[in-house]
Design a protein around this motif. Structure first.
Motif, PDB file in Angstrom:
ATOM      1  N   PRO A 143      36.008   5.463 -65.283  1.00  0.00           N
ATOM      2  CA  PRO A 143      36.613   6.342 -64.294  1.00  0.00           C
ATOM      3  C   PRO A 143      35.629   7.366 -63.739  1.00  0.00           C
ATOM      4  CG  PRO A 143      37.541   6.715 -66.485  1.00  0.00           C
ATOM      5  CD  PRO A 143      36.604   5.584 -66.604  1.00  0.00           C
ATOM      6  N   GLY A 144      35.968   7.921 -62.584  1.00  0.00           N
ATOM      7  CA  GLY A 144      35.105   8.915 -61.951  1.00  0.00           C
ATOM      8  C   GLY A 144      35.203   8.808 -60.447  1.00  0.00           C
ATOM      9  N   LEU A 145      34.775   9.844 -59.762  1.00  0.00           N
ATOM     10  CA  LEU A 145      34.922   9.912 -58.317  1.00  0.00           C
ATOM     11  C   LEU A 145      34.131   8.818 -57.609  1.00  0.00           C
ATOM     12  CD1 LEU A 145      36.771  11.814 -57.036  1.00  0.00           C
ATOM     13  CD2 LEU A 145      34.895  13.353 -56.535  1.00  0.00           C
ATOM     14  N   TYR A 146      32.918   8.512 -58.126  1.00  0.00           N
ATOM     15  CA  TYR A 146      32.106   7.531 -57.424  1.00  0.00           C
ATOM     16  C   TYR A 146      32.624   6.120 -57.645  1.00  0.00           C
ATOM     17  CZ  TYR A 146      29.526  11.477 -56.068  1.00  0.00           C
ATOM     18  OH  TYR A 146      29.230  12.677 -55.486  1.00  0.00           O
ATOM     19  N   ALA A 147      33.223   5.865 -58.811  1.00  0.00           N
ATOM     20  CA  ALA A 147      33.886   4.579 -59.025  1.00  0.00           C
ATOM     21  C   ALA A 147      35.033   4.430 -58.025  1.00  0.00           C
ATOM     22  CB  ALA A 147      34.398   4.471 -60.453  1.00  0.00           C
ATOM     23  N   VAL A 148      35.734   5.534 -57.758  1.00  0.00           N
ATOM     24  CA  VAL A 148      36.829   5.500 -56.788  1.00  0.00           C
ATOM     25  C   VAL A 148      36.297   5.164 -55.400  1.00  0.00           C
ATOM     26  CG1 VAL A 148      38.610   6.869 -55.668  1.00  0.00           C
ATOM     27  CG2 VAL A 148      38.248   7.106 -58.113  1.00  0.00           C
ATOM     28  N   VAL A 149      35.168   5.804 -55.027  1.00  0.00           N
ATOM     29  CA  VAL A 149      34.576   5.536 -53.710  1.00  0.00           C
ATOM     30  C   VAL A 149      34.201   4.061 -53.592  1.00  0.00           C
ATOM     31  CG1 VAL A 149      32.546   5.977 -52.257  1.00  0.00           C
ATOM     32  CG2 VAL A 149      33.740   7.877 -53.348  1.00  0.00           C
ATOM     33  N   ILE A 150      33.579   3.524 -54.635  1.00  0.00           N
ATOM     34  CA  ILE A 150      33.161   2.120 -54.584  1.00  0.00           C
ATOM     35  C   ILE A 150      34.381   1.204 -54.496  1.00  0.00           C
ATOM     36  CG2 ILE A 150      32.025   0.265 -55.880  1.00  0.00           C
ATOM     37  CD1 ILE A 150      30.161   2.440 -56.992  1.00  0.00           C
ATOM     38  N   SER A 151      35.437   1.533 -55.240  1.00  0.00           N
ATOM     39  CA  SER A 151      36.601   0.649 -55.174  1.00  0.00           C
ATOM     40  C   SER A 151      37.275   0.737 -53.809  1.00  0.00           C
ATOM     41  CB  SER A 151      37.575   0.938 -56.316  1.00  0.00           C
ATOM     42  OG  SER A 151      38.076   2.225 -56.204  1.00  0.00           O
ATOM     43  N   ILE A 152      37.213   1.899 -53.169  1.00  0.00           N
ATOM     44  CA  ILE A 152      37.769   1.998 -51.811  1.00  0.00           C
ATOM     45  C   ILE A 152      36.991   1.092 -50.861  1.00  0.00           C
ATOM     46  CG2 ILE A 152      37.977   3.526 -49.807  1.00  0.00           C
ATOM     47  CD1 ILE A 152      38.654   5.756 -51.874  1.00  0.00           C
ATOM     48  N   ALA A 153      35.665   1.118 -50.999  1.00  0.00           N
ATOM     49  CA  ALA A 153      34.837   0.265 -50.142  1.00  0.00           C
ATOM     50  C   ALA A 153      35.085  -1.208 -50.444  1.00  0.00           C
ATOM     51  CB  ALA A 153      33.365   0.608 -50.326  1.00  0.00           C
ATOM     52  N   LEU A 154      35.257  -1.516 -51.719  1.00  0.00           N
ATOM     53  CA  LEU A 154      35.475  -2.901 -52.139  1.00  0.00           C
ATOM     54  C   LEU A 154      36.721  -3.496 -51.488  1.00  0.00           C
ATOM     55  CD1 LEU A 154      34.225  -4.892 -54.295  1.00  0.00           C
ATOM     56  CD2 LEU A 154      36.062  -4.174 -55.802  1.00  0.00           C
ATOM     57  N   ILE A 155      37.763  -2.670 -51.335  1.00  0.00           N
ATOM     58  CA  ILE A 155      38.983  -3.213 -50.727  1.00  0.00           C
ATOM     59  C   ILE A 155      39.082  -2.886 -49.249  1.00  0.00           C
ATOM     60  CG2 ILE A 155      40.274  -3.232 -52.892  1.00  0.00           C
ATOM     61  CD1 ILE A 155      41.502  -0.682 -52.289  1.00  0.00           C
ATOM     62  N   GLY A 156      38.188  -2.018 -48.722  1.00  0.00           N
ATOM     63  CA  GLY A 156      38.335  -1.600 -47.326  1.00  0.00           C
ATOM     64  C   GLY A 156      37.429  -2.329 -46.347  1.00  0.00           C
ATOM     65  N   TRP A 157      36.291  -2.852 -46.826  1.00  0.00           N
ATOM     66  CA  TRP A 157      35.311  -3.378 -45.881  1.00  0.00           C
ATOM     67  C   TRP A 157      35.822  -4.571 -45.102  1.00  0.00           C
ATOM     68  CZ3 TRP A 157      33.091  -8.283 -46.028  1.00  0.00           C
ATOM     69  CH2 TRP A 157      33.314  -9.027 -47.186  1.00  0.00           C
ATOM     70  N   THR A 158      36.730  -5.380 -45.720  1.00  0.00           N
ATOM     71  CA  THR A 158      37.194  -6.583 -45.029  1.00  0.00           C
ATOM     72  C   THR A 158      37.960  -6.242 -43.747  1.00  0.00           C
ATOM     73  OG1 THR A 158      39.133  -6.562 -46.461  1.00  0.00           O
ATOM     74  CG2 THR A 158      37.351  -8.032 -47.076  1.00  0.00           C
ATOM     75  N   ARG A 159      38.660  -5.086 -43.766  1.00  0.00           N
ATOM     76  CA  ARG A 159      39.413  -4.703 -42.568  1.00  0.00           C
ATOM     77  C   ARG A 159      38.470  -4.475 -41.395  1.00  0.00           C
ATOM     78  NH1 ARG A 159      43.473  -2.352 -46.335  1.00  0.00           N
ATOM     79  NH2 ARG A 159      41.967  -0.808 -47.016  1.00  0.00           N
ATOM     80  N   PHE A 160      37.353  -3.778 -41.644  1.00  0.00           N
ATOM     81  CA  PHE A 160      36.368  -3.557 -40.588  1.00  0.00           C
ATOM     82  C   PHE A 160      35.748  -4.882 -40.161  1.00  0.00           C
ATOM     83  CE2 PHE A 160      36.644   0.600 -42.473  1.00  0.00           C
ATOM     84  CZ  PHE A 160      36.449   1.466 -41.426  1.00  0.00           C
ATOM     85  N   ALA A 161      35.343  -5.674 -41.166  1.00  0.00           N
ATOM     86  CA  ALA A 161      34.616  -6.903 -40.871  1.00  0.00           C
ATOM     87  C   ALA A 161      35.438  -7.831 -39.976  1.00  0.00           C
ATOM     88  CB  ALA A 161      34.229  -7.610 -42.169  1.00  0.00           C
ATOM     89  N   ARG A 162      36.736  -7.976 -40.301  1.00  0.00           N
ATOM     90  CA  ARG A 162      37.550  -8.906 -39.511  1.00  0.00           C
ATOM     91  C   ARG A 162      37.694  -8.459 -38.071  1.00  0.00           C
ATOM     92  NH1 ARG A 162      43.157 -10.243 -41.345  1.00  0.00           N
ATOM     93  NH2 ARG A 162      43.174  -8.011 -41.618  1.00  0.00           N
ATOM     94  N   VAL A 163      38.016  -7.152 -37.891  1.00  0.00           N
ATOM     95  CA  VAL A 163      38.250  -6.649 -36.532  1.00  0.00           C
ATOM     96  C   VAL A 163      36.959  -6.691 -35.718  1.00  0.00           C
ATOM     97  CG1 VAL A 163      39.050  -4.687 -35.198  1.00  0.00           C
ATOM     98  CG2 VAL A 163      40.120  -5.207 -37.376  1.00  0.00           C
ATOM     99  N   VAL A 164      35.851  -6.256 -36.329  1.00  0.00           N
ATOM    100  CA  VAL A 164      34.580  -6.237 -35.611  1.00  0.00           C
ATOM    101  C   VAL A 164      34.162  -7.659 -35.230  1.00  0.00           C
ATOM    102  CG1 VAL A 164      32.110  -5.758 -35.834  1.00  0.00           C
ATOM    103  CG2 VAL A 164      33.778  -4.072 -36.591  1.00  0.00           C
ATOM    104  N   ARG A 165      34.313  -8.593 -36.165  1.00  0.00           N
ATOM    105  CA  ARG A 165      33.939  -9.975 -35.881  1.00  0.00           C
ATOM    106  C   ARG A 165      34.710 -10.506 -34.670  1.00  0.00           C
ATOM    107  NH1 ARG A 165      36.429 -14.656 -37.172  1.00  0.00           N
ATOM    108  NH2 ARG A 165      35.153 -16.520 -36.983  1.00  0.00           N
ATOM    109  N   ALA A 166      36.030 -10.289 -34.671  1.00  0.00           N
ATOM    110  CA  ALA A 166      36.860 -10.781 -33.574  1.00  0.00           C
ATOM    111  C   ALA A 166      36.400 -10.177 -32.238  1.00  0.00           C
ATOM    112  CB  ALA A 166      38.325 -10.449 -33.827  1.00  0.00           C
TER     113      ALA A 166
END
Lengths: 283, 324
Positions: A143-166
């Motif tokens: 646990p820790g703040l930076y683990a939280v940041v990484i997990s947010i990126a882990l589940i969030g990047w696909t949303r950007f990738a899909r929209v940008v790709r389209a």
């Protein structure tokens, strides 16, 4: 000066105005927390447990919004809790954005084999429930703040990738890209100088949405005790309130109110940005 | 299509759980273990071999259905998961049912009374349901319907005092089909808040999409014709416009259903509902790697299966897809 014009544009887009102001207020509260005349958010007092806020009978004047089960001042915890929120929403959204935009740009522009592979990777990440990935990652990394940041990126990047790709798939067929090819620009320059500026407005709106999601993910992870334990967090207040819900229901209402307001603010901001930056809608 | 995704899922799970932290063994045991014991454990889990070999070994055991033994519960992981999965599926299906019923009634209400106050009210409710995640809905509903007005219990699947015997893990369906209605009502009361919190975001999506396709449909000639024939507006809306407007809604419901299933992880945790999401939380707290790995794989498989069902249902709904 053009001041009146700015004011006019601002009032023509109240969503952007309110959303932007709201975000500024969250940031200001987070940054100003040490300057405010508040008690230490981690200070416990055995004589002041589960005190109600000022509008309920039995309150204590020195604890404006009451206290939690360990006698910690809730107003102070709420204000100081805006700091991890600020860190996590800025870093989490930025990291998701950077990774997602690069993957989306490359995948959409190059097409062919690289696109097939990258699209498949996006698909794989979307085959997991988002919170499951976040919980497993934090459990493994610790646990820790930076683990939280990484997990947010882990589940969030696909949303950007899909929209940008389209979006890039549409843009790359347009004349200005053909012109860039004819001028002999390298792919790197086409990606970052020609394509990127065209998707920035959309990415900004996505960033605002992602910041809202980041707040929720942080709150959830803090709620289950997987965020930082050195700071007061809204999710931490929620977890405490959940345990004493029948004795002190008000403890939970405060962070719920704060999270709801922040999430609504950021979704307004995202809507406002979309309206303000999309030339077609603006007309 | 599904197989490469499944393979990718395995890679992600493998990397996430084995490679990222460095040494899984150090997370399994306390600091008291001797170097000899650690070496034995490494060998038992195949960790003394190279990463690609480990991955192939992992694929082999998983594909034969062996997900290992839980470290904290000392039972077979697959058995543990299969014991809990029905509870999660029931919750997801009940939530889907709520979302469909509410979403369709929202859309019908706002189209039937369009331009009047019900439309405004429903649209506002929809916007709110869409803006807030299920996490906040769950907490708000607990405060409203359990603390201020004590209507619903906030934890578990049945009352602790209930001694009813169930032959399957599908408590809700079993009590319904065996006509034990008092048990059914009790289980439903326990599942109500978690299911509604899960359902609200999807309700809003269904309401919004169906409303816009209904608005398209009621301007079509066949609706005008039906009205000219003298059918009442409500009858035309339900029998003529609704069936034609449903296809986009079914499509979006399918894709959003996976999100709903994913939401169970959190909702089960908040409501102490004994499904696999809640078990994942226990596994995470205890750093029970085999159990976490098993639950992650099972969730991914469920997601992939749902997506296959959605793809197949397109062919059933839309004859044009069937041709090619």
């Amino acid at each position: 000066m053009n001041l009146t014009r700015y004011v006019d544009t601002a009032f023509a887009n109240p969503k952007l105005l309110i959303g932007g102001l709201g975000l500024a207020i969250i940031a200001a509260i987070a940054l100003a927390a040490p300057l405010l005349p508040l008690q230490d958010p981690l200070d416990q007092s055995l004589f002041a447990q589960n005190l109600p806020p000022f509008w309920l009978p039995g309150h204590d004047a020195s604890y404006l919004l009451g206290t939690d089960s360990l006698g910690r001042d809730l107003l102070s915890r709420l204000v100081w809790g805006a700091r991890p929120v600020l860190i996590v929403m800025v870093l989490g959204a930025a990291l998701s954005g950077v990774v997602g935009v690069i993957v989306g740009l490359v995948s959409g522009y190059l097409g062919g084999g690289s696109d097939a592979v990258l699209s498949r990777i996006i698909e794989v990440f979307m085959a997991f429930p988002p919170m499951l990935l976040a919980i497993v990652l934090v459990a493994v990394v610790g646990p820790g703040l930076y683990a939280v940041v990484i997990s947010i990126a882990l589940i969030g990047w696909t949303r950007f990738a899909r929209v940008v790709r389209a979006e890039v798939l549409v843009l790359r067929e347009q004349d200005f890209i053909t012109a860039a090819h004819l001028l002999g620009y390298r792919w790197f320059r086409i990606l970052f100088q020609e394509l990127l500026p065209n998707i920035i407005p959309m990415v900004l709106a996505l960033l605002a949405l992602e910041m809202g999601r980041a707040i929720v993910v942080e709150a959830i992870l803090a709620f289950i005790g997987f965020s930082t334990s050195d700071m007061a967090t809204w999710g931490g207040i929620l977890a405490d309130g959940r345990n004493y819900i029948y004795q002190a229901w008000w403890i939970m209402t405060l962070p719920i109110f704060a999270i709801t307001l922040s999430v609504l603010t950021l979704s307004l901001l995202a809507d406002g940005l979309r309206l303000a930056l999309d030339p077609v809608i603006r007309r | 299509m599904a197989l490469p995704t499944l393979l990718g899922v395995m890679v992600v799970v493998f990397v996430l759980i084995r490679v990222v932290p460095g040494d899984p063994i150090s997370m399994m045991i306390s600091g008291e273990a001797s170097p000899d014991d650690i070496a034995k454990l490494r060998e038992a889990y195949g960790l003394d071999r190279s990463i690609p070999v480990q991955f192939l070994y992992f694929l082999k055991t998983v594909s034969t259905g062996h997900l290992g033994t839980s470290i904290s519960l000392h039972q077979d992981v697959l058995e543990l998961i299969m014991g809990r999965l029905p509870a999660t599926l029931e919750l997801a299906i009940l939530a889907l049912f709520f979302a469909t019923v509410l979403g369709v009634s929202f859309a019908l209400t706002s189209v039937y009374w369009r331009g009047r106050w019900p439309e405004v009210a429903v649209d506002a409710a929809n916007a709110l349901a869409l803006a807030l995640p299920e996490f906040l809905w769950a907490l708000l509903l607990i405060l409203l319907l359990s603390v201020s007005i004590p209507l619903f219990p906030i934890s578990g699947r049945t009352d602790p005092s209930n001694a009813a015997v169930f032959h399957t893990q599908f408590y809700l369906f079993e009590s319904l089909f065996t006509a034990r209605f008092s048990d059914f009502a009790e289980i439903l009361r326990h599942m109500f808040l978690p299911a509604i919190s899960l359902a609200l975001p999807l309700t809003a999506v269904i309401g919004r999409v169906l409303k816009s396709s209904l608005l398209d449909a009621i301007n079509q000639d066949y609706v005008l014709l039906a009205r000219a024939k003298g059918f009442s507006p409500l009858y035309v809306l339900l029998r003529h416009a609704l069936p034609n407007a449903l296809i986009p809604t079914i499509t979006i419901t399918g894709t959003q259903f996976t999100l709903l299933v994913g939401g169970t992880v959190l909702i089960e945790l908040i409501f102490a509902y004994p499904g696999i999401g809640n078990m994942l939380f226990g596994a995470a707290i205890n750093r029970d790697l085999p159990l976490m790995q098993g639950i992650t794989i099972v969730f991914a498989v469920v997601f992939i299966l749902i997506n296959i069902c959605i793809d197949m249902s397109y062919a059933l709904i839309n004859p044009r897809v069937r041709l090619d």
